[in-house]
Scaffold this active site. Structure first.
Site, short mmCIF file in Angstrom:
data_model
loop_
_atom_site.label_atom_id
_atom_site.label_comp_id
_atom_site.label_asym_id
_atom_site.label_seq_id
_atom_site.Cartn_x
_atom_site.Cartn_y
_atom_site.Cartn_z
N SER A 64 0.83 -1.19 0.00
CA SER A 64 0.00 0.00 0.00
C SER A 64 0.87 1.25 0.00
O SER A 64 1.81 1.35 0.79
CB SER A 64 -0.89 -0.02 1.25
OG SER A 64 -1.64 1.16 1.31
N CYS A 84 -6.79 1.21 13.12
CA CYS A 84 -8.13 0.76 12.76
C CYS A 84 -8.96 0.44 14.00
O CYS A 84 -10.17 0.33 13.93
CB CYS A 84 -8.04 -0.49 11.89
SG CYS A 84 -6.68 -0.44 10.74
#
Ligand code: PLP
Length: 393
Positions: free
Chosen positions: A202, A328
């Protein structure tokens, strides 16, 4: 309220600042060169060529062929695409192996597989955060089709022996995927010399833009797309390319490779100085994963007698950005599954903080963190008996 230039950003495993060189490279593709890379005229070829260059730059970082790269919307999509593909193409295999400390972008799709009748084994780690490779070998059965093990852990920075794991999977003839989102750009890689079938990465974890990533698919490995549409990405991922972001990913890869080769970045020495100072200044402190091989930028520290949510509140007030476990999970009261896996009997998961450095971290910022962190821990410990959040207010 903190202004932007007052913050000390020590949460680079959550996301990173864009490198100015990346922005500069992206801008023309947000302004001048807006053509659709699939169009036939010369104007659109500018975008097409830029994507090809990005693919070459990323291939250089990974040590693979440009044709083995599929651009995606990020790490989460890459992980989901692999799991989807394996299940599409290997419908007979019912056994999947992963680890208990994966990112939710692997854990959740694997839990969904388990609900749909697959047998999913979640390998445990020891107190250092290490996997037992003997256990992995023993877990691979005739009906096993697929193993997915992350390269480096986002919470502790523990690096798994991916070359050895890949070799075991090759010998046992099972497909191997690694979520390398935290490893990419931080440690050297040569996929040409490692029998990995799939690898996810990513851009925003190595100073590129958010919302773009890639999936490496070994040229001898079959792949079935998750996102079907136009024939983009050599029929492997439909949808008009996110040109500017892909260009940014390519530039971020080029810069990362340059830093890896020159080895002049002092991230590791800053991290080590931070840990040594904090451990020296605060008693009842330990580094999670200290006994394992770790990424050079990550420091996950457990402090006795504190609640990490209260510590985060006080550190935020001092302008220090860090996290408890992964980004998260912020807001959820659930303790980190990674730290719980390492120490099931202890409450270390609730009293740990993760500090993660990046290319733009300075010695002055580390000096400041070294001063502030012990003070905050001291303050929290003095307020024992009051509820942790009330103590922070
Ligand atoms: C951040 C992260 C992801 C998710 O990547 P996105 O591009 O944000 O979807 C997956 N795996 C790991 C290990 C990560 O750190």
């Amino acid at each position: 309220m903190m202004t932007d230039n007052e913050i000390i950003y020590l949460d680079n495993n959550a996301t990173t600042q864009l490198d100015p060189a990346v922005i500069e490279e992206m801008l023309p593709f947000l302004t001048k060169y807006y053509g659709n890379p699939s169009s036939g005229y010369g104007f659109a070829a500018m975008a097409r060529k830029a994507i090809n260059l990005a693919r070459e730059r990323l291939a250089a970082l990974l040590g693979c062929e440009p044709t083995e790269i599929v651009f995606t919307s990020g790490g989460t999509e890459s992980n989901n695409a692999v799991i989807n593909s394996v299940l599409q193409l290997e419908p007979r295999g019912k056994n999947v192996i992963t680890s208990a400390v994966e990112h939710s972008a692997v854990l959740r799709p694997c839990q969904d597989l388990a609900k749909r009748g697959c047998l999913v084994s979640f390998l445990n780690v020891d107190s250092h955060g290490d996997l037992d490779l003997g256990e992995l070998e023993a877990a691979i059965r005739p009906e096993t089709t697929f193993v997915s093990i992350m390269w480096a852990n986002n919470e502790t920075g523990v690096v798994f022996p991916i070359e050895k794991i890949a070799e075991i999977c090759r010998e046992k003839r099972v497909l191997f995927h690694t979520d390398a989102v935290q490893a990419t750009g931080k440690i050297p890689m040569s996929l040409r010399d490692t029998p990995i079938n799939f690898l996810s990465l990513s851009a925003h974890k190595f100073h590129g833009p958010k919302g773009v990533g890639a999936l490496y698919v070994n040229r001898q490995t079959r792949f079935s797309p998750l996102v079907a549409g136009g024939g983009q990405e050599n029929e492997r991922r439909g949808g008009t390319e996110n040109v500017a972001s892909i260009v940014g990913l390519g530039k971020a890869a080029e810069v990362a490779l340059k830093y890896l080769r020159e080895d002049k970045c002092n991230i590791r020495s800053m991290r080590d100085r931070f840990e040594k100072s904090v451990l020296g200044a605060v008693n009842g402190t330990s580094v999670n994963g200290a006994g394992a091989t770790r990424l050079p930028n990550t420091s996950s520290v457990s402090f006795e007698g504190i609640e990490s949510s209260a510590a985060l509140l006080l550190l935020d007030r001092e302008g220090i950005c860090c996290s408890a476990g992964s980004a998260c999970r912020t807001g959820s009261q659930e303790a980190s599954h990674v730290l719980r896996a390492m120490n099931p009997s202890e409450d270390g998961a609730r009293r740990s903080l993760r500090f993660s450095l990046g290319r733009f971290t300075t010695d002055a910022e580390i000096d400041c963190a070294i001063e502030v962190v012990p003070k905050v821990i001291e303050k929290l410990r003095q307020s024992v008996g009051r509820t942790p959040v009330a103590a922070a207010l």
